[in-house]
Design an enzyme around this catalytic site. Structure first.
Site, mmCIF file in Angstrom:
data_model
loop_
_atom_site.group_PDB
_atom_site.id
_atom_site.type_symbol
_atom_site.label_atom_id
_atom_site.label_comp_id
_atom_site.label_asym_id
_atom_site.label_seq_id
_atom_site.Cartn_x
_atom_site.Cartn_y
_atom_site.Cartn_z
ATOM 1 N N LYS A 168 0.853 -1.191 0.000
ATOM 2 C CA LYS A 168 0.000 0.000 0.000
ATOM 3 C C LYS A 168 0.890 1.242 0.000
ATOM 4 C CE LYS A 168 -2.152 2.198 3.398
ATOM 5 N NZ LYS A 168 -1.981 3.571 2.881
ATOM 6 N N GLY A 219 7.174 4.752 8.430
ATOM 7 C CA GLY A 219 6.318 5.923 8.606
ATOM 8 C C GLY A 219 6.500 6.509 9.991
ATOM 9 N N SER A 220 5.440 7.050 10.536
ATOM 10 C CA SER A 220 5.573 7.764 11.811
ATOM 11 C C SER A 220 5.484 6.808 13.005
ATOM 12 C CB SER A 220 4.472 8.816 11.919
ATOM 13 O OG SER A 220 3.223 8.177 12.039
ATOM 14 N N THR A 221 6.016 7.246 14.124
ATOM 15 C CA THR A 221 5.982 6.425 15.336
ATOM 16 C C THR A 221 4.542 6.188 15.828
ATOM 17 O OG1 THR A 221 8.220 7.073 15.923
ATOM 18 C CG2 THR A 221 6.863 6.241 17.709
ATOM 19 N N GLY A 224 3.134 3.524 13.760
ATOM 20 C CA GLY A 224 3.834 2.276 14.089
ATOM 21 C C GLY A 224 3.232 1.626 15.337
ATOM 22 N N GLU A 241 10.032 0.785 10.708
ATOM 23 C CA GLU A 241 11.085 1.794 10.593
ATOM 24 C C GLU A 241 10.392 3.128 10.719
ATOM 25 O OE1 GLU A 241 13.071 4.458 9.893
ATOM 26 O OE2 GLU A 241 13.216 3.976 7.771
ATOM 27 N N CYS A 275 14.260 9.731 6.990
ATOM 28 C CA CYS A 275 14.232 9.332 8.400
ATOM 29 C C CYS A 275 15.595 9.490 9.044
ATOM 30 C CB CYS A 275 13.711 7.907 8.537
ATOM 31 S SG CYS A 275 14.525 6.749 7.437
ATOM 32 N N GLU A 371 10.835 15.750 15.491
ATOM 33 C CA GLU A 371 11.319 15.556 14.125
ATOM 34 C C GLU A 371 10.499 16.398 13.159
ATOM 35 O OE1 GLU A 371 10.128 11.875 12.289
ATOM 36 O OE2 GLU A 371 12.014 11.720 11.212
HETATM 37 P P1 NAD Z 1 1.890 8.058 8.808
HETATM 38 O O1 NAD Z 1 2.781 7.211 9.610
HETATM 39 O O2 NAD Z 1 0.776 8.701 9.525
HETATM 40 O O3 NAD Z 1 1.211 7.221 7.621
HETATM 41 C C1 NAD Z 1 1.974 6.390 6.808
HETATM 42 C C2 NAD Z 1 1.072 5.330 6.187
HETATM 43 O O4 NAD Z 1 0.445 4.552 7.185
HETATM 44 C C3 NAD Z 1 -0.056 5.863 5.306
HETATM 45 O O5 NAD Z 1 -0.063 5.101 4.122
HETATM 46 C C4 NAD Z 1 -1.311 5.610 6.108
HETATM 47 O O6 NAD Z 1 -2.428 5.355 5.279
HETATM 48 C C5 NAD Z 1 -0.940 4.375 6.882
HETATM 49 N N1 NAD Z 1 -1.677 4.224 8.143
HETATM 50 C C6 NAD Z 1 -2.156 5.200 8.921
HETATM 51 N N2 NAD Z 1 -2.755 4.662 10.010
HETATM 52 C C7 NAD Z 1 -2.623 3.313 9.919
HETATM 53 C C8 NAD Z 1 -2.986 2.219 10.739
HETATM 54 N N3 NAD Z 1 -3.618 2.386 11.903
HETATM 55 N N4 NAD Z 1 -2.673 0.969 10.313
HETATM 56 C C9 NAD Z 1 -2.018 0.788 9.171
HETATM 57 N N5 NAD Z 1 -1.646 1.783 8.347
HETATM 58 C C10 NAD Z 1 -1.934 3.040 8.714
HETATM 59 O O7 NAD Z 1 2.796 9.096 8.080
HETATM 60 P P2 NAD Z 1 2.385 10.448 7.360
HETATM 61 O O8 NAD Z 1 1.102 11.014 7.883
HETATM 62 O O9 NAD Z 1 2.468 10.201 5.921
HETATM 63 O O10 NAD Z 1 3.583 11.366 7.865
HETATM 64 C C11 NAD Z 1 3.610 11.794 9.206
HETATM 65 C C12 NAD Z 1 4.993 11.759 9.771
HETATM 66 O O11 NAD Z 1 5.601 10.486 9.569
HETATM 67 C C13 NAD Z 1 5.981 12.718 9.136
HETATM 68 O O12 NAD Z 1 5.863 13.988 9.666
HETATM 69 C C14 NAD Z 1 7.308 12.089 9.458
HETATM 70 O O13 NAD Z 1 7.729 12.490 10.719
HETATM 71 C C15 NAD Z 1 7.010 10.620 9.494
HETATM 72 N N6 NAD Z 1 7.472 9.945 8.272
HETATM 73 C C16 NAD Z 1 8.528 9.126 8.409
HETATM 74 C C17 NAD Z 1 9.020 8.493 7.307
HETATM 75 C C18 NAD Z 1 10.218 7.596 7.417
HETATM 76 O O14 NAD Z 1 10.888 7.387 6.436
HETATM 77 N N7 NAD Z 1 10.469 7.024 8.589
HETATM 78 C C19 NAD Z 1 8.448 8.687 6.063
HETATM 79 C C20 NAD Z 1 7.344 9.527 5.947
HETATM 80 C C21 NAD Z 1 6.853 10.135 7.075
#
Ligand code: NAD
Length: 468
Positions: A168, A219-221, A224, A241, A275, A371
Site C-alpha cells: 500500500k 512511517g511515523s511512530t 507504528g 522503521e 528518516c 522531528e
Molecule cells: P503516517 O505514519 O501517519 O502514515 C503512513 C502510512 O500509514 C499511510 O499510508 C497511512 O495510510 C498508513 N496508516 C495510517 N494509520 C494506519 C494504521 N492504523 N494501520 C495501518 N496503516 C496506517 O505518516 P504520514 O502522515 O504520511 O507522515 C507523518 C509523519 O511520519 C511525518 O511527519 C514524518 O515524521 C514521518 N514519516 C517518516 C518516514 C520515514 O521514512 N520514517 C516517512 C514519511 C513520514
C-alpha cells in the site's frame, strides 16, 4: 476514470472511485488514480495466500531470477518512473533518477542473499537442522518520501524468501507504485503481488487482517504503535522503521570548512524528508560561529523550486499537511533562535520552503526535540562534551547519530556513548542495501537491509532427527 490501474489478485484493475494526485511543486492535480475498497483488500490477501502456497515451493534460484526480472523492468522503465517520482514526490529529476537506480540496485542486492539449511548438530545418533522458511503474506505500507525505493526494498526480500506481498503506497504518492504494478504484472505469478491505493482508510484493514503474517511499515511512530496493536491478535511479525531525530555532535577540533558540505548535504537531502537525515546539530563553541556561517552560506545559495526545472537543487515538501507542520516548527524556532538562512515560505502555489537554518537554539524547543521532517536545521551551541552526549541521548528516538572531528579516536569514544542504531563519523545519512539498519528505542523494531534484514522475512524451522 484514471489512466492508472491497481494490480489486484493478478489483474490490472480500475475503479470508479478515484483519488487525485497533486504535484507538490505547484499544487496542480497531475494524475487521477483508482482507489481500492475493503473488498479489494480481502481479494488481494486471499489471492496472495493461494499464490504463496505455490511460490514457497519454487526453488530459491528461480525466485531470485524473477526478482531480478523486476529489477530489469525497473531499469527499462527508468525515465517514466523518475519523471513520475518528481511529479508526485517533488524531488529534483536527477535525484529521482538516482532513486530509480537505487531501487534497481536494492532489488538485486536484497535478492542475492541465500539461506541454505544450517546443520546445528551432527552426531552418530542425532542431526539438528535449521531451515529458514517464509512467513506467508506480507503487508507493506510505504511512505511518501521515497515512494519507489521503499516499495522495492520491501518487495524484493519478501519475494525472494518465498512470501507473497500486498503493498500500500502513501495516498499522496501512489503513481510510481502503480507503474511498478503495471511493469511487473506479467513477471510475477498471478496474485503473488498486489498494489492497492487508499485514501488513508485501508491501512488498518490490511494490518489487522488475520491472513497477514508480517507487516513491514515505514512511517511515523504513532502509526507504528497503532500497527503493533493491530498485529497483536494474530502475532504478526513486524519490521517498523519509524521516525528519527538524529543528532550530530561537532567536536572542538573539527574543521568547519571541511565538514560543512557533509553536514549540509545530510541535513537537507530530499529537502530534509529522510528518516536518517541529520536533524539536530550540536556544535562546540570553539567552532560554532564559523560552522554556522559556512552552513548558512550553503543554504542561502541553494536553489529550491520545481524539481522538473533545470538548475533546481531541492524540491518542495511532499504534501500540504507536512508543509504546514514544517512551517509551524520553523515559526517556533524563529521565536527562540536566530534565523541565518531561509525562514520564509514564498507566497505562491506549491509547498516550497527555502532551506532554513536557525542557530542559538536550545533543547526544549520543539524544533530541536521533535522531528520536523523538512528543510530546516536547528543548531545548538555547547561547551561540555558529557552534557551534549546526554542531550543527544535525551530522545525517545534512536535511529542514527554522528560525530564530527579531525581525531577519529576521540570521535570513536563519543560514538560508543550514543544510543542509536547507526552512528557515523564525519558523515551522516550514508546507507546501502548491504548495510543493516536497526533502529533503537521508539525509532522502530527489527532490521532492514543486509542479510539480517532479508532474514526478517523468514522464520526458523528446526528439524531434529533421531537417526535410530
Ligand atoms: P503516517 O505514519 O501517519 O502514515 C503512513 C502510512 O500509514 C499511510 O499510508 C497511512 O495510510 C498508513 N496508516 C495510517 N494509520 C494506519 C494504521 N492504523 N494501520 C495501518 N496503516 C496506517 O505518516 P504520514 O502522515 O504520511 O507522515 C507523518 C509523519 O511520519 C511525518 O511527519 C514524518 O515524521 C514521518 N514519516 C517518516 C518516514 C520515514 O521514512 N520514517 C516517512 C514519511 C513520514
Amino acid at each position: 476514470m484514471s489512466n492508472y490501474k491497481m494490480l489486484i489478485a493478478g489483474k490490472l484493475v480500475e475503479r470508479n472511485t478515484t483519488l487525485d494526485v497533486i504535484n507538490p511543486a505547484n499544487e496542480e492535480v497531475f494524475a487521477t488514480v483508482p482507489r481500492a475498497n475493503k473488498e479489494d483488500v480481502m481479494t488481494a490477501v486471499a489471492a496472495a495466500k493461494i499464490a504463496q502456497k505455490l511460490w514457497k515451493k519454487v526453488v530459491e534460484s528461480e525466485r531470485r531470477a524473477i526478482v531480478n526480472k523486476i529489477a530489469d523492468a525497473i531499469a527499462e522503465n527508468s525515465e517514466e518512473l523518475a519523471k513520475t517520482i518528481t511529479l508526485e514526490q517533488g524531488k529534483v529529476l536527477d535525484f529521482a533518477r538516482m532513486e530509480v537506480q537505487f531501487a534497481e540496485a536494492y532489488c538485486r542486492s536484497l535478492a542475492s542473499h541465500e539461506f541454505p539449511v544450517k546443520v546445528l548438530k551432527e552426531t552418530e545418533t542425532n542431526r539438528v537442522e535449521e531451515h529458514r522458511i517464509p512467513l506467508g503474506v506480507v503487508a507493506a505500507i510505504v511512505p511518501w518520501n521515497f515512494p519507489l525505493l521503499m516499495t522495492v526494498y520491501k518487495l524484493s526480500p519478501a519475494l525472494v524468501t518465498g512470501n507473497a506481498i500486498v503493498l500500500k503506497p502513501a495516498p499522496t504518492t501512489p503513481v510510481s507504485a502503480l507503474i511498478l504494478g503495471r511493469i511487473i504484472a506479467d513477471i510475477v505469478p498471478k496474485g503473488l503481488v498486489s498494489i492497492i491505493v487508499d485514501n488513508n482508510d485501508l491501512g488498518p484493514v490490511l494490518t489487522s487482517h488475520a491472513d497477514i503474517a508480517k507487516i513491514s511499515f515505514t512511517g511515523s511512530t504513532p502509526t507504528g504503535k497503532a500497527i503493533m496493536k493491530n498485529a497483536a491478535d494474530t502475532m504478526k511479525r513486524l519490521t517498523l522503521e519509524l521516525g528519527g531525530n538524529d543528532a550530530a555532535i561537532v567536536l572542538d577540533d573539527a574543521d568547519p570548512k571541511t565538514i560543512a558540505p557533509g553536514i549540509f548535504g545530510s541535513a537537507f537531502i530530499n529537502s530534509g524528508q529522510v528518516c536518517i537525515a541529520l536533524k539536530r546539530l550540536y556544535v562546540h563553541e570553539a567552532v560554532y560561529d564559523e560552522l554556522c556561517d559556512e552552513i548558512a552560506t550553503l543554504a542561502k545559495n541553494a536553489v529550491v523550486g520545481n524539481g522538473m526545472e533545470e538548475g533546481v537543487q531541492f524540491g518542495p515538501v511532499q504534501n500540504k499537511a507536512q508543509y504546514e507542520k514544517v512551517l509551524s516548527y520553523i515559526a517556533e524556532g524563529k521565536a527562540q533562535g536566530t534565523v541565518i538562512a531561509g525562514g520564509e515560505a514564498p507566497n505562491q502555489p506549491g509547498y516550497i520552503i527555502p532551506l532554513t537554518v536557525i542557530k542559538d537554539l536550545h533543547d526544549g524547543c520543539s524544533l530541536v526535540d521533535e522531528e520536523p521532517f523538512g528543510p530546516v536545521l536547528p543548531i545548538i551551541k555547547y561547551t561540555d562534551l558529557d552534557e551534549v552526549i546526554a542531550s543527544a541521548n535525551n530522545s525517545k528516538m534512536g535511529l542514527g547519530g554522528s560525530v564530527w572531528s579531525s581525531n577519529l579516536e576521540r570521535a570513536s569514544k563519543v560514538t560508543a556513548q550514543l544510543e542509536t542504531g547507526t552512528v557515523w563519523i564525519n558523515q551522516h545519512c550514508v546507507f546501502g542495501p548491504e548495510i543493516p539498519m536497526a533502529p533503537a528505542k521508539e525509532s522502530g523494531i527489527g532490521v532492514e537491509f543486509g542479510k539480517e534484514g532479508v532474514k526478517e522475512f523468514t522464520t526458523s524451522k528446526i528439524i531434529n532427527i533421531n537417526k535410530m
